[in-house]
Design an enzyme around this catalytic site. Sequence first.
Site, short mmCIF file in Angstrom:
data_model
loop_
_atom_site.label_atom_id
_atom_site.label_comp_id
_atom_site.label_asym_id
_atom_site.label_seq_id
_atom_site.Cartn_x
_atom_site.Cartn_y
_atom_site.Cartn_z
N ARG A 133 -5.37 -4.84 20.96
CA ARG A 133 -4.78 -6.16 20.72
C ARG A 133 -3.85 -6.63 21.81
O ARG A 133 -3.88 -7.80 22.19
CB ARG A 133 -4.00 -6.09 19.41
N LEU B 86 -3.34 0.06 7.27
CA LEU B 86 -3.71 0.36 5.89
C LEU B 86 -3.83 1.87 5.74
O LEU B 86 -3.38 2.47 4.76
CB LEU B 86 -5.04 -0.33 5.55
N ARG C 183 -0.32 -0.86 17.78
CA ARG C 183 -1.14 -0.30 16.70
C ARG C 183 -2.59 -0.73 16.88
O ARG C 183 -2.87 -1.86 17.21
CB ARG C 183 -0.64 -0.80 15.35
N GLU D 232 4.67 0.20 6.95
CA GLU D 232 5.02 -0.58 8.14
C GLU D 232 6.52 -0.53 8.43
O GLU D 232 6.96 -0.72 9.56
CB GLU D 232 4.55 -2.03 7.98
N LEU E 34 0.83 -1.20 0.00
CA LEU E 34 0.00 0.00 0.00
C LEU E 34 0.86 1.25 0.00
O LEU E 34 0.60 2.21 -0.72
CB LEU E 34 -0.93 0.00 1.21
N ALA E 35 1.91 1.25 0.81
CA ALA E 35 2.75 2.45 0.90
C ALA E 35 3.48 2.68 -0.42
O ALA E 35 3.43 3.78 -0.99
CB ALA E 35 3.74 2.29 2.05
N GLY E 36 4.15 1.66 -0.93
CA GLY E 36 4.96 1.83 -2.13
C GLY E 36 4.14 2.06 -3.39
O GLY E 36 4.46 2.93 -4.20
C1 LIG Z 1 -2.94 -11.17 7.73
C2 LIG Z 1 -2.86 -9.70 7.96
C3 LIG Z 1 -4.02 -8.94 8.02
C4 LIG Z 1 -3.96 -7.57 8.21
N1 LIG Z 1 -5.14 -6.87 8.27
C5 LIG Z 1 -5.08 -5.53 8.43
C6 LIG Z 1 -6.28 -4.76 8.47
O1 LIG Z 1 -7.39 -5.28 8.35
N2 LIG Z 1 -6.17 -3.43 8.61
C7 LIG Z 1 -4.98 -2.80 8.72
O2 LIG Z 1 -4.96 -1.59 8.82
N3 LIG Z 1 -3.83 -3.51 8.68
C8 LIG Z 1 -3.85 -4.84 8.54
N4 LIG Z 1 -2.67 -5.56 8.52
C9 LIG Z 1 -1.40 -4.84 8.50
C10 LIG Z 1 -1.13 -4.31 7.11
O3 LIG Z 1 -1.58 -5.21 6.14
C11 LIG Z 1 0.34 -4.04 6.83
O4 LIG Z 1 0.92 -3.37 7.89
C12 LIG Z 1 0.50 -3.19 5.60
O5 LIG Z 1 -0.22 -3.73 4.53
C13 LIG Z 1 1.95 -3.01 5.21
O6 LIG Z 1 2.03 -2.33 3.99
P1 LIG Z 1 3.39 -1.83 3.41
O7 LIG Z 1 3.07 -1.14 2.13
O8 LIG Z 1 4.11 -1.07 4.43
O9 LIG Z 1 4.26 -3.14 3.14
P2 LIG Z 1 3.94 -4.52 2.38
O10 LIG Z 1 2.57 -4.61 1.88
O11 LIG Z 1 4.46 -5.58 3.27
O12 LIG Z 1 4.84 -4.44 1.09
C14 LIG Z 1 6.21 -4.61 1.12
C15 LIG Z 1 6.72 -4.48 -0.28
O13 LIG Z 1 8.12 -4.36 -0.24
C16 LIG Z 1 8.71 -5.23 -1.16
N5 LIG Z 1 10.03 -5.52 -0.64
C17 LIG Z 1 10.40 -5.80 0.63
N6 LIG Z 1 11.73 -5.94 0.70
C18 LIG Z 1 12.22 -5.73 -0.53
C19 LIG Z 1 13.52 -5.71 -1.07
N7 LIG Z 1 14.59 -5.94 -0.34
N8 LIG Z 1 13.65 -5.47 -2.40
C20 LIG Z 1 12.56 -5.23 -3.18
N9 LIG Z 1 11.31 -5.21 -2.70
C21 LIG Z 1 11.15 -5.45 -1.39
C22 LIG Z 1 7.77 -6.38 -1.29
O14 LIG Z 1 7.95 -7.01 -2.51
C23 LIG Z 1 6.43 -5.66 -1.19
O15 LIG Z 1 6.10 -5.17 -2.47
C24 LIG Z 1 -2.72 -6.94 8.34
C25 LIG Z 1 -1.55 -7.69 8.28
C26 LIG Z 1 -1.62 -9.06 8.14
C27 LIG Z 1 -0.37 -9.86 8.20
#
Ligand SMILES: Cc1cc2nc3c(=O)[nH]c(=O)nc-3n(C[C@H](O)[C@H](O)[C@H](O)COP(=O)(O)OP(=O)(O)OC[C@H]3O[C@@H](n4cnc5c(N)ncnc54)[C@H](O)[C@@H]3O)c2cc1C
Lengths: 658, 254
Positions: free
Chosen positions: A330, A462, A456, A446, A43-45
């Site tokens: 939580r 999200l 959190r 995250e 979501l962030a990226g």
């Molecule tokens: C099962 C589950 C349910 C959840 N439900 C909820 C919810 O209902 N509501 C809520 O608010 N939050 C929820 N969360 C938390 C939330 O989903 C995450 O905190 C959030 O989606 C993280 O998003 P992000 O964009 O930071 O990272 P991520 O979505 O983890 O994306 C990481 C990205 O980085 C890339 N990446 C990582 N390292 C490298 C590298 N070295 N080189 C290249 N690419 C790399 C990956 O390929 C990926 O594209 C849930 C989490 C889980 C585990």
Amino acid sequence: MALNSKIPTGELDKKWEEYKGHVKLVNPSNKRKLEIIIVGTGLAGASAAASLGELGYKVKAFCFQDSPRRAHSIAAQGGINAAKNYQNDGDSVYRLFYDTIKGGDYRARESNVHRLAEVSVNIIDQCVAQGVPFAREYGGLLSNRSFGGTQVQRTFYAAGQTGQQLLLGAYSALERQVALGNVTMYARHEMLDVVTIEGKARGIIARNLVSGELERHFGHAVLLCSGGYGNVFYLSTNAMGSNVTAAWKAHKKGAYFANPCFTQIHPTCIPVTGDHQSKLTLMSESLRNDGRIWVPIAKGDTRKASDIPEEERDYYLERRYPAFGNLVPRDVASRAAKERCDAGYGVGSSKMAVFLDFADAIVRYGKIEAGKQGLENVSKDRIVELGKEVVKEKYGNLFDMYAKITGENPYEVPMRIYPAVHYTMGGLWVDYELMTTVPGLYCLGEANFSDHGANRLGASALMQGLADGYFVVPYTIGNYLADEIRTTEIPTSHEAFEKTEAEVKERLDKLMGIKGTQTVESFHKRLGKIIWDKCGMARNEEGLKSAIEEVRALKKEFWSDVKIPGGINEFNSELDKAGRVADLIELGELMCTDALDRNESCGGHFREEYQTEDGEALRDDEHYKYVAAWAFKSEGKWELHKEDLIYENIKIAARSYK
Amino acid sequence: MEHYSMNLNLRIWRQKNKNDKGGFADYKVEGISSEMSFLEMIDVLNERLILENTEPVAFDHDCREGICGSCSMYINGRPHGPWHETTTCQLHMRAFKDGDTIVVEPWRAKSFPVVKDLVVDRAAFDRIIQSGGYISVNTGNAVDANCIPIEKDKADKAFAAAACIGCGACVAACPNTSAMLFVSAKVSQLALLPQGGPERKTRVRNMVAQMDKEGFGSCTNIGACEAECPKGISLENIARMNREFTIASLLSED
Ligand SMILES: Cc1cc2nc3c(=O)[nH]c(=O)nc-3n(C[C@H](O)[C@H](O)[C@H](O)COP(=O)(O)OP(=O)(O)OC[C@H]3O[C@@H](n4cnc5c(N)ncnc54)[C@H](O)[C@@H]3O)c2cc1C
Ligand code: SF4
Ligand code: FES
């Protein structure tokens, strides 16, 4: 280096407006000349890549999966918060801000959290405009539900697939920019180091995971959006590939790592069944809207749930926390489950589980439905049938998931659940602009430490990921890049690129050269066990000290005895995993170090030595009201920097949900 | 639930890289618990292969809970194996019994070339989305979300279509390797929503054109895609896309 969080002056609720009004801008023709690297397409990226591409920057985005759409965000289930107050139940930006600070046990920065609450409303608008199919009421307007730690309904959702729908929205916006030529996507690529030149982040070294080749990529700025490090525990609800490598490499290049010991254990997950287990599955917190959590009143009761009469059940959350009941935050819910199981009241064959029961909700909804349909003299069976349909509409996919894994039907028998590692509040330290301690290196989602303090609230990750990517970084990055318009593209033949690539290559060679006897997986499992036992739901000084020793020993053993098949210049999942586990081991040591330093209990960090008489977390605001930001010095050596948390708008109090 | 342990014979497709011809290899695994997931069973095999100095079987996986769409194994002649509306990672070993032989292959389709063993390249799906699977709205351009009321029925249908995880099982299931179910799911989602209205005609034309360009086969209404789709994406979406396409072609001014 002294930490400068760059919090704008002025009234809390004016800071962001003021900031935006005065931030430096980059004109459109200059934007085209500025390149931005984004690591991660969750979501962030994805939201950052799409938004920065729309603004006209030249963006390169990376993910290790085969498509950006598969980032771990896709798995988020329950929902996303926003202070829309569509339910007219008294919600407001201030209340969301307040709930988040309190939920985080007063360990988050006021200014960032307030900004998050402000932009939360824009996120929902943006997502709906993209075609994200949120749940709706019959009148056609958006529906909401409640999550833990709040008394209003502010969570927007799409059944139990909210993360999927939000990510697909951001992904489609990203792909649109790819089609327009503003974003270049590098899937199946893993960033293995940051390149810094004269102290500024100027690019990355990435490995093509299909060919194994190392690549150099230049950027005027680098954004890490690489997710959390929950897999340090081996078993977690995170995707298998989630890892800390990107953040860890940045840490070793000068980015401080903040509050690593703040990790979240989610109360409702499917319990572990055996040693073969590779990951744990979450049962969304949204289920606590309708499910009641209980254990038998009698110790060691082995009867089936349906044979245990109402008066012999202990709805322990409702008993201990009448004001919030099943919807306590939580950390509180997880500890309460652990307490019951440790005391011998657990259920199921392992006795390490509690019930999450929908029987009451099914009857309640059945009656409402019968009323809506104007049915009279409805039989009990018919009510249950109607109720099940309602529950199915709300949580169908979660119930299906549960049934597939356990082989039990949760419409008929209560779910068995137990806490599991879920989220990491800690992460790279960032200032108000989301920049790390390395100029030009940003961290979003995250992977950063910013908004959730020591715990959190549900549905806020999200929100934060999308806030950072859609609405924060597109402004704040301009403030840095405006001064970079004269920096022309640095050729990747520059010695800094050459040197960093050589270091990365050396490490890969070293890993492949060990040719030991134990698999990567076995090391990962052992790391997980150490961290879970000693730096998990409950921690103490003695355990943490021994954990640090054990992790150090494990690191040594890993680097002398790991066995990795295959070669470097090819598709090699074991090599990918080895690099990640090596970094997680190092992080494990820092986590325990941080947990040992923090002589208080707060949020997800529960130090057994610091609790009240009735077992609640005991904070020590006098000594620990700070963000612990760790600077990497050398292998196994860190220096602690403290960012004092200043609360000007919220009166700090003991957190109570009673 | 009764749990049991089993010994199995596995026939798994091994292919070094996209240029290698590839072929089946046979393995025996023992003491597999009925509580394991299918991928955990493969994990057990892989751990053993590594210790025996052989290369483990490469396969795509990430979430292991049926939502990321990474996993993609063709098990005993069916994409994602024997269970209805289930991804490979959600399949559990209680679906099998002691002594069974299980054949595991990658998705087979010209547009999804094999990368290694069971890993295929599905970038064609991303390119189809690039051709029009979005609503063109830049960040910051949105009106208040509740200014766009949407009939619940339509919203629900759009959501059902949007549930597609982009796994490609529909293509693997189809004797023609058609991608109609995948493409129609996205076209339907956006056609059902008022926000998708302005680009409705160009979207369907561009996405269909890209699908053809990628070399996916044509749809002859066999229905194998729907039967094997882990997310229950309905054939109604294909019918809707065909209507959308006809209208877009009839009304096309260019
Ligand atoms: C099962 C589950 C349910 C959840 N439900 C909820 C919810 O209902 N509501 C809520 O608010 N939050 C929820 N969360 C938390 C939330 O989903 C995450 O905190 C959030 O989606 C993280 O998003 P992000 O964009 O930071 O990272 P991520 O979505 O983890 O994306 C990481 C990205 O980085 C890339 N990446 C990582 N390292 C490298 C590298 N070295 N080189 C290249 N690419 C790399 C990956 O390929 C990926 O594209 C849930 C989490 C889980 C585990
Ligand atoms: S339509 Fe079904 S089978 Fe095809 S990609 Fe989507 S989820 Fe997979
Ligand atoms: S691994 Fe994500 S759907 Fe199977």
